[in-house]
Design a protein around this motif. Structure first.
Motif, PDB file in Angstrom:
ATOM      1  N   UNK A 262       0.804  -1.038  -0.087  1.00 11.72           N
ATOM      2  CA  UNK A 262       0.077  -0.111  -0.066  1.00 11.72           C
ATOM      3  C   UNK A 262       0.838   1.404   0.007  1.00 11.72           C
ATOM      4  N   UNK A 312      -8.505   6.787   1.212  1.00 14.86           N
ATOM      5  CA  UNK A 312      -9.668   5.868   1.947  1.00 14.86           C
ATOM      6  C   UNK A 312      -9.592   4.351   1.455  1.00 14.86           C
ATOM      7  N   UNK A 314      -7.188   2.838   0.461  1.00 20.34           N
ATOM      8  CA  UNK A 314      -5.890   1.999   0.991  1.00 20.34           C
ATOM      9  C   UNK A 314      -6.235   1.792   2.422  1.00 20.34           C
ATOM     10  N   UNK A 315      -6.798   2.737   3.428  1.00 23.06           N
ATOM     11  CA  UNK A 315      -7.311   2.761   4.559  1.00 23.06           C
ATOM     12  C   UNK A 315      -8.119   1.439   4.811  1.00 23.06           C
ATOM     13  N   UNK A 318      -6.500  -1.782   4.314  1.00 23.14           N
ATOM     14  CA  UNK A 318      -5.702  -2.301   5.218  1.00 23.14           C
ATOM     15  C   UNK A 318      -6.573  -2.436   6.542  1.00 23.14           C
ATOM     16  N   UNK A 324      -4.748  -1.693   9.831  1.00 23.45           N
ATOM     17  CA  UNK A 324      -4.740  -0.330  10.110  1.00 23.45           C
ATOM     18  C   UNK A 324      -3.740   0.149  11.034  1.00 23.45           C
ATOM     19  N   UNK A 325      -2.780   1.096  10.699  1.00 26.71           N
ATOM     20  CA  UNK A 325      -1.627   1.533  11.371  1.00 26.71           C
ATOM     21  C   UNK A 325      -2.386   2.871  12.418  1.00 26.71           C
TER      22      UNK A 325
ATOM     23  N   UNK B  82       1.881   6.812   3.851  1.00 30.09           N
ATOM     24  CA  UNK B  82       0.665   6.953   4.320  1.00 30.09           C
ATOM     25  C   UNK B  82       0.299   7.100   5.652  1.00 30.09           C
ATOM     26  N   UNK B  83       1.525   6.689   6.408  1.00 29.87           N
ATOM     27  CA  UNK B  83       1.312   6.812   7.821  1.00 29.87           C
ATOM     28  C   UNK B  83       2.541   7.652   8.339  1.00 29.87           C
TER      29      UNK B  83
END
Lengths: 487, 225
Positions: A262, A312, A314-315, A318, A324-325, B82-83
């Motif tokens: 991702x 969104x 990708x979230x 995950x 999800x991180x 992303x994070x």
């Protein structure tokens, strides 16, 4: 506190196992003792019966052969007294030996002719008369005034008189009582020790399991890098720990793969988007005439939407994989929602929508603020897109010890009934929606990643109703503990 | 002011160099970590713009390495990830800033200005802000335009304060959302615009020179001349 510990111990598997094991052991050993007791009691009785039969035989003989003169009663009494001194299993009884044996002779008419023993023998005679005389077998005789029964043997002699020899069962009972008392003492001690040993052993064994659970739930909640403590023994527990660690290796590996994928997808798409957006902005700033600027502006808007869609998707991807991180902090959901409502309220009232918020006060949750902001923004955006002017949106927030509940209701058209709970699926959207069908999937994914859940439906009075439930800070902290306590 | 841009994507390099040049900065460009290190060892920069995804090393490692070698200039981190890495958060707490791709040029310039100002003069401690005939008393939380006292909600006051502090420069919607409301979201609806319209209704009343200007597709400017 100590009562809480007690409750925890009593709910533990170690307690239950020890209880059952001890119960089985206690019942088993009790059964063995009962059998042993019966065997001993039977043996003692057999011996005293043998003695009684022998003695009554001898006494009958003596009575028969002694001439019935003045000396008769003296001779027979002395022989009877001599016999009473040879009682088997005899315990010293404070000089009152006569109470343990009696000798009784009755004439042909059943009246007493000779009595050797304590008292006048009338009670014994009455008891014997009321008993149906059995042949030659010794039998139990209950005499009024004595709470311990006598064992009585009888013989009939030729002159028609009957001789009774009674032996108190006092000594026999004393032996058996001593046996019972001693057994009970040792029995209780052994059962208690047994319980303690089993409890200690199972608790120790399950302690390893508890450690593994503790580590596993820690891993589930935060990072995948830690491992459960591996036992050095090659027993079942050690194997469990090793298997779990292997499993975690594989999960971490695929999680890492997913993140790498991702991330690189995001990176590969975002870099060109950044370049395009930058160029468009430069072009726009270099003052173009209004009609030329319009397409550039909408291109930038489209780009931003595309980016949000990418994020969104990708979230959600995950989150569906539970990957999800989150960077969680302790935050007040009440405050967060209020700020969001303040942000959205002017825009909503501009569209003719009313917003009503009622909250029961602070609701502390462990959550990722950035994700929660996006969730609430998403829901309010949805309300604005789908509601007609004149509708009202109610936002309610309540919290108990376990959960904080955020409820969003409106009096609009509600969800398409045919969608049902599918509305949380990626790509599922209402007929009139022009979105990507990601919004609610994202909301659900975020709630789940925080250990909560979402439910949606229509109100009875019409309109949609959506409920987000998140665990409170207290519940998040106690989660690890409670998972461990119930081992 | 001299900046070092560390970015490997040529397209991004080009438009950033152009925008930064137009904004009055002198820009050197490095496409990888090694070049950046050697440039930093030879020249002094007022600020750095570092992309995290460099071909030869991780951007954060580069920043940490430069810091160990004594570089003190502030860094604006660009990230397509992303994070937000914990280490980025650490740097942010240390005074650096980060921006997620894709970003608005205006936002990049604003953040850069903030960083450079923070570095040069520390936190400014003003109690009054003046833009044209608009005056904000930050202690009394009172705003006036000319002789009129403006009746603003606390939220509107914060919004106006932010616009005044960036008077004459473009502020984007996402800048307003993150600085005034403290959230990094991308609403589908024009929530920020409505706040601006309302504010404008109170400030730019009939007969006065309009101060708040909308730049379509980009953001807003509070005029200062």
């Amino acid at each position: 506190m100590s009562s809480k510990t007690t409750r925890t111990v009593m709910r533990s598997a170690a307690w239950r196992i020890s209880l059952w094991a001890t119960l089985a052991f206690a019942l088993g050993s009790m059964l063995v003792f009962v059998m042993l007791h019966q065997f001993v009691a039977g043996d003692i009785q057999r011996r005293s019966d043998a003695w009684l039969s022998g003695e009554v035989e001898v006494l009958g003989d003596v009575a028969e052969r002694t001439p019935k003169d003045r000396l008769y009663s003296r001779v027979v009494s002395e022989v009877a007294e001599l016999a009473s001194k040879e009682v088997p299993n005899k315990q010293p009884s404070g000089g009152d030996e006569n109470s343990s044996v009696f000798f009784l002779q009755t004439g042909t008419n059943g009246a007493m002719t000779l009595w050797v023993g304590r008292g006048d023998g009338q009670a014994e005679l009455a008891a014997i008369r009321s008993t149906k005389s059995m042949a030659d077998v010794p039998y139990d005789l209950r005499v009024k005034g004595f709470h311990i029964p006598f064992r009585v043997a009888t013989v009939r002699i030729d002159d028609g008189s009957q001789i009774y020899l009674g032996l108190s069962e006092r000594d026999e009972m004393r032996v058996l009582r001593a046996l019972r008392i001693r057994f009970t003492g040792w029995y209780l001690l052994i059962v208690l020790i047994g319980f303690a040993v089993v409890f200690y052993a199972t608790r120790r064994m399950l302690g390893f399991v508890r450690q593994i659970t503790e580590a596993a739930s820690r891993i589930g909640q935060s990072d995948l890098r830690s491992r459960v403590p591996a036992s050095s023994h090659n027993d079942e527990i050690g194997q469990l720990a090793r298997t779990l660690n292997h499993m975690l290796d594989r999960i971490e590996n695929s999680m890492h793969q997913l993140h790498t994928m991702t991330d690189s997808l995001a990176h590969d798409l975002r870099s060109p988007l950044t370049a395009i957006r930058g160029q468009l902005e430069l072009a726009l700033l270099r003052e173009v005439s209004l009609d030329q600027g319009e397409p550039i502006v909408s291109a930038i808007d489209e780009l931003d939407r595309l980016c949000e869609f990418l994020n969104r998707s990708l979230d959600v991807a995950e989150a569906k994989a539970d990957a999800l991180r989150l960077s969680t902090v302790e935050l007040d959901l009440d405050e967060l929602v209020r700020v969001m409502v303040d942000l959205y309220e002017p825009c909503m009232s501009e569209k003719g929508l009313r917003v009503r918020m009622h909250s029961a006060g602070a609701a502390k949750v462990m959550a990722d603020p950035a994700l929660l902001h996006r969730v609430v923004a998403n829901l309010l955006d949805n309300e604005m897109k789908h509601l007609r002017a004149g509708c009202t949106v109610w936002i309610g927030l309540s919290a108990d010890e376990q959960f904080a509940t955020l409820q969003i209701e409106d009096d609009g058209l509600g969800f398409d009934v045919e969608l049902g709970q599918q509305i949380f699926e990626q790509g599922v959207k209402g007929r009139e929606s022009n979105g990507h069908g990601l919004g609610l999937a994202f909301v659900e994914a975020v709630a789940r990643a925080h250990g909560g859940h979402v439910s949606a439906g229509n109100r009875e009075q019409g309109g949609a109703k959506l409920c987000i439930v998140l665990p409170t800070v207290a519940a998040s902290y106690s989660l690890v503990r409670s998972e461990v306590e119930f081992v | 002011m001299r900046l070092l841009l560390v970015e490997d994507e040529l397209e991004i390099q080009r438009f950033l160099r152009q925008s930064l040049g137009e904004a009055g900065y002198e820009v050197d460009v490095a496409s990888d970590g090694a070049t950046a290190s050697s440039l930093v060892s030879r020249f002094t920069y007022d600020g750095l713009i570092v992309d995290l995804g460099l071909p030869d090393q991780d951007g954060i490692d580069l920043i940490l390495q430069l810091r160990r070698n004594g570089m003190q200039s502030p860094v604006l981190i660009l990230s397509a990830r992303r994070s937000v890495d914990d280490r980025v958060k650490g740097l942010e707490q240390g005074g650096d800033d980060y921006l997620t791709k894709p970003f608005a040029v205006a936002e990049l310039l604003a953040r850069l200005r903030n960083l450079l100002r923070r570095n040069s003069s520390g936190k400014e401690d003003v109690t009054k802000v003046r833009v044209m005939d608009l005056e904000l008393d930050l202690l009394k939380r009172r705003a006036t335009r000319g002789d009129d006292v403006l009746n603003l909600s606390p939220q509107e006051f914060v919004l106006l304060e932010y616009l005044c502090r960036h008077a004459g420069r473009v502020v984007t919607r996402s800048m307003l959302l993150s600085e005034v409301w403290g959230m990094r979201i991308q609403p589908d609806t024009n929530v920020v615009d409505v706040h601006i319209y309302r504010l404008r209704g109170k400030i730019d009343t009939e007969g006065r020179t309009p101060l708040i200007k909308t730049l379509r597709g980009i953001g807003y400017v509070l005029k200062n001349h």
